[in-house]
Scaffold this active site. Structure first.
Site, short mmCIF file in Angstrom:
data_model
loop_
_atom_site.label_atom_id
_atom_site.label_comp_id
_atom_site.label_asym_id
_atom_site.label_seq_id
_atom_site.Cartn_x
_atom_site.Cartn_y
_atom_site.Cartn_z
N SER A 134 -0.69 9.48 4.96
CA SER A 134 -0.28 8.94 3.38
C SER A 134 -1.43 8.74 2.56
O SER A 134 -2.44 8.70 3.18
CB SER A 134 0.29 7.41 3.76
OG SER A 134 0.54 6.84 2.50
N TYR A 146 -0.74 -1.49 6.10
CA TYR A 146 -0.33 0.06 6.13
C TYR A 146 -1.34 1.14 6.04
O TYR A 146 -1.83 2.06 6.83
CB TYR A 146 0.82 0.29 5.32
CG TYR A 146 1.35 1.61 5.11
CD1 TYR A 146 2.07 2.14 6.37
CD2 TYR A 146 1.23 2.69 4.28
CE1 TYR A 146 2.67 3.41 6.37
CE2 TYR A 146 1.85 3.78 4.25
CZ TYR A 146 2.50 4.06 5.32
OH TYR A 146 3.25 5.29 5.48
#
Length: 230
Positions: A134, A146
């Site tokens: 990501s 995250y």
């Protein structure tokens, strides 16, 4: 570019989102695909598609899935780690349950899959691993938990690039920003129609799998909106 014929690709997180789009894309291009998902019945098996139960939190799951894939087709040429979760975790939050869950699924899951598939990726001479990272693995936004796990996925990818190079293994981390999947349903920073589409990320994954050993990509950053250089 490498030949698609008879190449066997394992894809985790295959029931939805980017993982499902990767499965559909690779099948359309002629690959043989072994799809790992919690409920194998969610996909119908065909001559070039096998399904197997995969639970990223179960340490034994990668071993049984790899064994089943090799039993059916004789080897593994590539691995796409697409399974992941993104509950929001802030530095100021109390408790660690959600962070621990992300760590097990987003980091230990790909690591265990790579370790299980590594002997087979090493013998084919053109082993490929694509980890779905990501842009949160390259800069930190509002979800630090995250981001922590995706920074680790970037590090895992570079570690494999180093360890697997002599055996012809090439590893790439694909780092998209917002992608219009169920993981971003509650994100309202940008309209969904402006987000990247799963099928477009899948096309990039396919391209990475097709590149020869002497033209590999280490990191692929995918932007749906302008960001300063990372």
């Amino acid at each position: 570019m490498l030949n698609v014929d008879d190449r066997i690709v394992m894809v985790s997180g295959a029931s939805r989102g980017i993982g499902r789009a990767v499965v559909d894309r690779l099948l359309a291009s002629g690959f043989r695909v072994s799809a790992g998902l919690r409920d194998p019945d969610r996909l119908q098996q065909t001559e070039r598609l096998m399904t197997h139960r995969y639970d990223a939190e179960d340490a034994a799951s990668p071993i049984s899935w790899v064994r089943a894939t090799v039993a059916r087709w004789g080897g593994v040429d590539a691995l796409v780690n697409a399974a992941g979760i993104n509950p929001k975790v802030l530095v100021s939050d109390e408790g660690e349950d959600e962070l621990e869950e992300m760590w097990r699924i987003n980091v230990k899951g790909p690591l265990r899959m790579i370790r299980a598939a590594l002997p087979h990726l090493s013998v084919c001479g053109h082993g490929r691993v694509v980890n779905l990272g990501s842009l949160s693995g390259r800069r930190v936004g509002s979800n630090v938990g995250y981001a922590m796990t995706k920074f680790a996925v970037v590090a895992l990818t570079h570690g494999l690039r180093r360890e697997g190079r002599a055996a012809g293994i090439r590893a790439t981390v694909v780092c998209p920003g917002y992608v219009a999947t169920d993981m971003t349903l509650n994100d309202d920073e940008i309209p969904r129609h402006e987000m990247s589409q799963p099928g477009d990320i899948a096309r990039l994954v396919e391209t990475v799998l097709m590149l020869p050993n002497n033209a590999s990509l280490s990191e692929l950053l995918v932007h749906c909106q302008f960001e300063p250089m990372l």
